[in-house]
Design a protein around this motif. Structure first.
Motif, PDB file in Angstrom:
ATOM      1  N   LYS A  64     -13.224  -1.328   0.671  1.00  0.00           N
ATOM      2  CA  LYS A  64     -13.708  -1.325   2.054  1.00  0.00           C
ATOM      3  C   LYS A  64     -12.807  -0.474   2.946  1.00  0.00           C
ATOM      4  N   ARG A  65     -11.521  -0.710   2.853  1.00  0.00           N
ATOM      5  CA  ARG A  65     -10.580   0.037   3.702  1.00  0.00           C
ATOM      6  C   ARG A  65     -10.487   1.508   3.288  1.00  0.00           C
ATOM      7  N   LYS A  66     -10.620   1.777   1.999  1.00  0.00           N
ATOM      8  CA  LYS A  66     -10.585   3.161   1.517  1.00  0.00           C
ATOM      9  C   LYS A  66     -11.757   3.946   2.091  1.00  0.00           C
ATOM     10  N   ASN A  83      -0.426   1.221  -2.156  1.00  0.00           N
ATOM     11  CA  ASN A  83       0.753   0.406  -2.459  1.00  0.00           C
ATOM     12  C   ASN A  83       0.476  -1.080  -2.234  1.00  0.00           C
ATOM     13  N   ARG A  84      -0.234  -1.405  -1.179  1.00  0.00           N
ATOM     14  CA  ARG A  84      -0.578  -2.805  -0.924  1.00  0.00           C
ATOM     15  C   ARG A  84      -1.479  -3.352  -2.028  1.00  0.00           C
ATOM     16  N   TYR A  85      -2.393  -2.519  -2.500  1.00  0.00           N
ATOM     17  CA  TYR A  85      -3.278  -2.920  -3.601  1.00  0.00           C
ATOM     18  C   TYR A  85      -2.473  -3.121  -4.886  1.00  0.00           C
ATOM     19  N   ALA A  86      -1.561  -2.209  -5.148  1.00  0.00           N
ATOM     20  CA  ALA A  86      -0.740  -2.299  -6.353  1.00  0.00           C
ATOM     21  C   ALA A  86       0.150  -3.540  -6.339  1.00  0.00           C
ATOM     22  N   ILE A 113      -3.817  -7.111  -1.418  1.00  0.00           N
ATOM     23  CA  ILE A 113      -5.253  -7.095  -1.115  1.00  0.00           C
ATOM     24  C   ILE A 113      -6.025  -7.020  -2.433  1.00  0.00           C
ATOM     25  N   ASP A 114      -7.268  -7.485  -2.409  1.00  0.00           N
ATOM     26  CA  ASP A 114      -8.082  -7.489  -3.631  1.00  0.00           C
ATOM     27  C   ASP A 114      -8.922  -6.216  -3.724  1.00  0.00           C
ATOM     28  N   ASP A 115      -9.718  -6.121  -4.794  1.00  0.00           N
ATOM     29  CA  ASP A 115     -10.531  -4.922  -5.043  1.00  0.00           C
ATOM     30  C   ASP A 115     -11.499  -4.647  -3.896  1.00  0.00           C
ATOM     31  N   GLU A 116     -12.172  -5.683  -3.461  1.00  0.00           N
ATOM     32  CA  GLU A 116     -13.183  -5.534  -2.412  1.00  0.00           C
ATOM     33  C   GLU A 116     -12.560  -5.014  -1.122  1.00  0.00           C
TER      34      GLU A 116
END
Length: 70
Positions: A61-63, A47-50, A54-57
């Motif tokens: 990293k967190r994933k 959700n934060r990415y969407a 946060i960016d792709d990198e």
């Protein structure tokens, strides 16, 4: 009969006020908002990415960190 349109206008205003006051047009809470107690860390990350927080990198990293931990 001369003032019938005034009475009609007053009744329309009263009806509008009653409908508005009843809550028919109230905004309902967004059902897509996450409840932090029920969402998993991965769902929160997605959700934060969407949302663009946060960016792709950072996402990748967190994933990876979450996949290692769980």
């Amino acid at each position: 009969m001369m003032y019938g349109w005034i009475i009609g206008l007053v009744l329309i205003v009263i009806l509008f006020a009653a409908v508005r006051r009843s809550g028919v047009f109230k905004r309902r809470p967004d059902s897509t908002v996450n409840n932090s107690s029920t969402s998993t860390p991965l769902e929160t990350l997605k959700n934060r990415y969407a949302k663009g927080e946060i960016d792709d990198e950072e996402f990748e990293k967190r994933k990876k960190e979450l996949e290692k931990a769980g």
